[in-house]
Scaffold this motif. Structure first.
Motif, PDB file in Angstrom:
ATOM      1  N   CYS A 246      29.765  82.633   6.359  1.00 34.49           N
ATOM      2  CA  CYS A 246      28.702  83.444   5.772  1.00 34.49           C
ATOM      3  C   CYS A 246      27.341  82.785   5.952  1.00 34.49           C
ATOM      4  O   CYS A 246      26.316  83.471   6.039  1.00 34.49           O
ATOM      5  CB  CYS A 246      28.973  83.672   4.290  1.00 34.49           C
ATOM      6  N   ARG A 247      27.308  81.470   6.021  1.00 36.78           N
ATOM      7  CA  ARG A 247      26.045  80.767   6.238  1.00 36.78           C
ATOM      8  C   ARG A 247      25.593  80.862   7.685  1.00 36.78           C
ATOM      9  O   ARG A 247      24.393  80.801   7.967  1.00 36.78           O
ATOM     10  CB  ARG A 247      26.189  79.300   5.843  1.00 36.78           C
ATOM     11  N   LYS A 248      26.522  81.049   8.608  1.00 37.74           N
ATOM     12  CA  LYS A 248      26.160  81.116  10.020  1.00 37.74           C
ATOM     13  C   LYS A 248      25.568  82.468  10.409  1.00 37.74           C
ATOM     14  O   LYS A 248      24.688  82.544  11.259  1.00 37.74           O
ATOM     15  CB  LYS A 248      27.384  80.827  10.889  1.00 37.74           C
ATOM     16  N   ALA A 249      26.073  83.550   9.832  1.00 33.15           N
ATOM     17  CA  ALA A 249      25.610  84.881  10.227  1.00 33.15           C
ATOM     18  C   ALA A 249      25.671  85.812   9.033  1.00 33.15           C
ATOM     19  O   ALA A 249      26.663  85.820   8.298  1.00 33.15           O
ATOM     20  CB  ALA A 249      26.463  85.431  11.387  1.00 33.15           C
ATOM     21  N   ARG A 250      24.612  86.602   8.872  1.00 30.08           N
ATOM     22  CA  ARG A 250      24.599  87.563   7.780  1.00 30.08           C
ATOM     23  C   ARG A 250      25.680  88.620   7.948  1.00 30.08           C
ATOM     24  O   ARG A 250      26.115  89.240   6.976  1.00 30.08           O
ATOM     25  CB  ARG A 250      23.219  88.222   7.709  1.00 30.08           C
ATOM     26  N   ARG A 251      26.106  88.831   9.178  1.00 31.04           N
ATOM     27  CA  ARG A 251      27.136  89.831   9.439  1.00 31.04           C
ATOM     28  C   ARG A 251      28.442  89.466   8.749  1.00 31.04           C
ATOM     29  O   ARG A 251      29.154  90.306   8.217  1.00 31.04           O
ATOM     30  CB  ARG A 251      27.344  89.954  10.950  1.00 31.04           C
ATOM     31  N   PHE A 252      28.789  88.180   8.755  1.00 35.48           N
ATOM     32  CA  PHE A 252      30.008  87.729   8.088  1.00 35.48           C
ATOM     33  C   PHE A 252      29.886  87.868   6.575  1.00 35.48           C
ATOM     34  O   PHE A 252      30.832  88.259   5.901  1.00 35.48           O
ATOM     35  CB  PHE A 252      30.306  86.277   8.456  1.00 35.48           C
ATOM     36  N   ALA A 253      28.706  87.533   6.049  1.00 37.00           N
ATOM     37  CA  ALA A 253      28.494  87.689   4.609  1.00 37.00           C
ATOM     38  C   ALA A 253      28.585  89.155   4.203  1.00 37.00           C
ATOM     39  O   ALA A 253      29.168  89.495   3.163  1.00 37.00           O
ATOM     40  CB  ALA A 253      27.128  87.112   4.220  1.00 37.00           C
ATOM     41  N   LEU A 254      28.028  90.033   5.031  1.00 35.16           N
ATOM     42  CA  LEU A 254      28.116  91.464   4.742  1.00 35.16           C
ATOM     43  C   LEU A 254      29.563  91.938   4.758  1.00 35.16           C
ATOM     44  O   LEU A 254      29.983  92.723   3.892  1.00 35.16           O
ATOM     45  CB  LEU A 254      27.292  92.250   5.770  1.00 35.16           C
ATOM     46  N   ALA A 255      30.350  91.447   5.733  1.00 34.82           N
ATOM     47  CA  ALA A 255      31.761  91.838   5.802  1.00 34.82           C
ATOM     48  C   ALA A 255      32.523  91.367   4.576  1.00 34.82           C
ATOM     49  O   ALA A 255      33.360  92.104   4.032  1.00 34.82           O
ATOM     50  CB  ALA A 255      32.390  91.274   7.075  1.00 34.82           C
ATOM     51  N   ALA A 256      32.242  90.154   4.113  1.00 33.16           N
ATOM     52  CA  ALA A 256      32.950  89.620   2.948  1.00 33.16           C
ATOM     53  C   ALA A 256      32.618  90.416   1.690  1.00 33.16           C
ATOM     54  O   ALA A 256      33.509  90.796   0.920  1.00 33.16           O
ATOM     55  CB  ALA A 256      32.590  88.143   2.756  1.00 33.16           C
ATOM     56  N   VAL A 257      31.329  90.688   1.476  1.00 25.37           N
ATOM     57  CA  VAL A 257      30.928  91.437   0.279  1.00 25.37           C
ATOM     58  C   VAL A 257      31.461  92.862   0.336  1.00 25.37           C
ATOM     59  O   VAL A 257      31.985  93.391  -0.656  1.00 25.37           O
ATOM     60  CB  VAL A 257      29.397  91.422   0.144  1.00 25.37           C
ATOM     61  N   LEU A 258      31.353  93.489   1.504  1.00 24.12           N
ATOM     62  CA  LEU A 258      31.832  94.859   1.643  1.00 24.12           C
ATOM     63  C   LEU A 258      33.337  94.944   1.424  1.00 24.12           C
ATOM     64  O   LEU A 258      33.829  95.868   0.754  1.00 24.12           O
ATOM     65  CB  LEU A 258      31.468  95.396   3.026  1.00 24.12           C
ATOM     66  N   ALA A 259      34.096  93.991   1.961  1.00 21.04           N
ATOM     67  CA  ALA A 259      35.552  93.995   1.772  1.00 21.04           C
ATOM     68  C   ALA A 259      35.919  93.803   0.306  1.00 21.04           C
ATOM     69  O   ALA A 259      36.833  94.465  -0.203  1.00 21.04           O
ATOM     70  CB  ALA A 259      36.193  92.906   2.628  1.00 21.04           C
ATOM     71  N   GLY A 260      35.206  92.922  -0.387  1.00 17.51           N
ATOM     72  CA  GLY A 260      35.501  92.703  -1.799  1.00 17.51           C
ATOM     73  C   GLY A 260      35.234  93.934  -2.643  1.00 17.51           C
ATOM     74  O   GLY A 260      36.054  94.332  -3.481  1.00 17.51           O
ATOM     75  N   VAL A 261      34.074  94.559  -2.431  1.00 17.07           N
ATOM     76  CA  VAL A 261      33.730  95.752  -3.215  1.00 17.07           C
ATOM     77  C   VAL A 261      34.686  96.894  -2.909  1.00 17.07           C
ATOM     78  O   VAL A 261      35.185  97.584  -3.816  1.00 17.07           O
ATOM     79  CB  VAL A 261      32.271  96.162  -2.924  1.00 17.07           C
ATOM     80  N   LEU A 262      34.969  97.103  -1.617  1.00 20.44           N
ATOM     81  CA  LEU A 262      35.863  98.199  -1.235  1.00 20.44           C
ATOM     82  C   LEU A 262      37.274  97.959  -1.748  1.00 20.44           C
ATOM     83  O   LEU A 262      37.975  98.904  -2.153  1.00 20.44           O
ATOM     84  CB  LEU A 262      35.864  98.346   0.295  1.00 20.44           C
ATOM     85  N   SER A 263      37.718  96.699  -1.759  1.00 20.25           N
ATOM     86  CA  SER A 263      39.058  96.394  -2.270  1.00 20.25           C
ATOM     87  C   SER A 263      39.173  96.727  -3.755  1.00 20.25           C
ATOM     88  O   SER A 263      40.184  97.295  -4.196  1.00 20.25           O
ATOM     89  CB  SER A 263      39.375  94.919  -2.025  1.00 20.25           C
ATOM     90  N   VAL A 264      38.135  96.386  -4.525  1.00 17.67           N
ATOM     91  CA  VAL A 264      38.160  96.696  -5.956  1.00 17.67           C
ATOM     92  C   VAL A 264      38.158  98.212  -6.184  1.00 17.67           C
ATOM     93  O   VAL A 264      38.897  98.740  -7.018  1.00 17.67           O
ATOM     94  CB  VAL A 264      36.962  96.033  -6.661  1.00 17.67           C
ATOM     95  N   LEU A 265      37.344  98.935  -5.421  1.00 22.13           N
ATOM     96  CA  LEU A 265      37.284 100.389  -5.570  1.00 22.13           C
ATOM     97  C   LEU A 265      38.614 101.043  -5.213  1.00 22.13           C
ATOM     98  O   LEU A 265      39.069 101.971  -5.903  1.00 22.13           O
ATOM     99  CB  LEU A 265      36.162 100.953  -4.697  1.00 22.13           C
ATOM    100  N   LEU A 266      39.254 100.562  -4.157  1.00 19.15           N
ATOM    101  CA  LEU A 266      40.548 101.118  -3.765  1.00 19.15           C
ATOM    102  C   LEU A 266      41.618 100.810  -4.804  1.00 19.15           C
ATOM    103  O   LEU A 266      42.491 101.643  -5.081  1.00 19.15           O
ATOM    104  CB  LEU A 266      40.958 100.570  -2.398  1.00 19.15           C
TER     105      LEU A 266
END
Length: 306
Positions: free
Chosen positions: A213-233
């Motif tokens: 997540c520190r290397k690329a914002r894309r990885f941080a976005l994927a991690a946050v999006l996966a966490g939020v979507l997992s909780v919603l599902l």
């Protein structure tokens, strides 16, 4: 006058003899440094493995598995989820064939993980490849994916083999150690669930994810999006599929981001409005800086992204 004893020749002979000794002394020192480096890199995995392996050892003993059998399982199987599933199946009276088939299905993901790292090991001897494959786990794969040049054309230097093997061996040693502690401490623990040991693995994966997540914002976005979507599902009633669905959706979405960024850069080039290059020679896509080849969707680093 003896020419062999002359000062000039004696000095040259001393230099000639000291060279190999320096090389022989440097090789073990560099190998020892590589081993220590691999052990240090495995510390986050150790912190996660020991409590979970402790829980496995306790559950195995309470299921009726002998202490030697539980330790041998960690030595010869070395598959955390498969070992825990095996304990639950044996507790339910499942047949050996059911245990073997279930373990095979659960560990099918290793085909994908090993295939992703296979290019980095193509120059390794076959015996070392077997050892590496045996000790490959989800957690060590997460580390190796960021340190091994697995994509064709990857410009990253290959780490020392001693460092890579020391990382894997340290991880397995911690798993075996945790199993031994759990086996001999099983009489002192009535139930492992109140101890909250199951949180060790999620915490460990978070620690392994942070450097990406520190290397690329894309990885941080994927991690946050996966966490939020997992909780919603999970709240929507998706059951245990919530993690898989959320991971696939977020990884697919974030993998498409470089292609869109590349298309935007091409459009900017056509209009003459391209962002100036940064001080390190890269273009304006700062979210991909620090990961070679990810800025170009067809670049050498495109394969092992997420």
């Amino acid at each position: 006058m003896d020419t062999d004893s002359s000062p000039g020749k004696g000095h040259q002979s001393g230099q000639h003899q000291s060279g190999p000794h320096r090389g022989m002394a440097a090789a073990p020192a560099s190998r020892r440094a590589a081993v220590l480096s691999g052990m240090r890199q495995a510390l986050p995995i150790v912190l996660g493995y020991v409590p979970v392996a402790f829980a496995f050892g306790v559950l195995a003993r309470k299921t009726g598995i002998p202490a030697s059998g539980a330790v041998c399982m960690s030595l010869m199987v070395f598959a955390g989820s498969a070992q825990l599933i095996t304990v639950s199946l044996l507790a339910g009276g499942a047949s050996p064939a059911t245990v073997v088939l279930t373990t095979f299905v659960v560990n099918l993901r290793h085909l994908l993980m090993s295939a992703a790292l296979a290019p980095a090991l193509r120059r390794w001897p076959r015996t070392l490849q077997w050892l590496f494959a045996f000790q490959l786990t989800d957690e060590t794969f997460a580390l190796h994916a960021g340190r091994l040049p697995s994509a064709p054309g990857d410009r990253r230097p290959e780490p020392p083999r001693a460092e890579t093997l020391a990382l894997n061996m340290t991880a397995q040693a911690s798993w075996v150690l945790g199993t031994i502690i759990g086996v001999f401490g099983s009489e002192l623990v009535a139930d492992v669930r109140p101890l909250g040991l199951d949180y060790a693995l999620p915490a460990m994966f978070i620690a392994l994810l942070l450097p990406y997540c520190r290397k690329a914002r894309r990885f941080a976005l994927a991690a946050v999006l996966a966490g939020v979507l997992s909780v919603l599902l999970a709240l929507a009633g998706a059951g245990q599929w919530n993690v898989i669905i959320a991971t696939v959706c977020s990884a697919t979405l974030c993998t498409l981001l470089p292609a869109r960024a590349h298309a935007a850069r091409c459009a900017a080039d056509a209009d003459g409005d391209r962002k100036p290059d940064g001080p390190d020679g890269t273009d304006g896509t700062d979210d991909l800086n620090g990961l070679d080849g990810l800025a170009d969707p067809t670049g050498p680093g495109r394969a092992p992204t997420l």
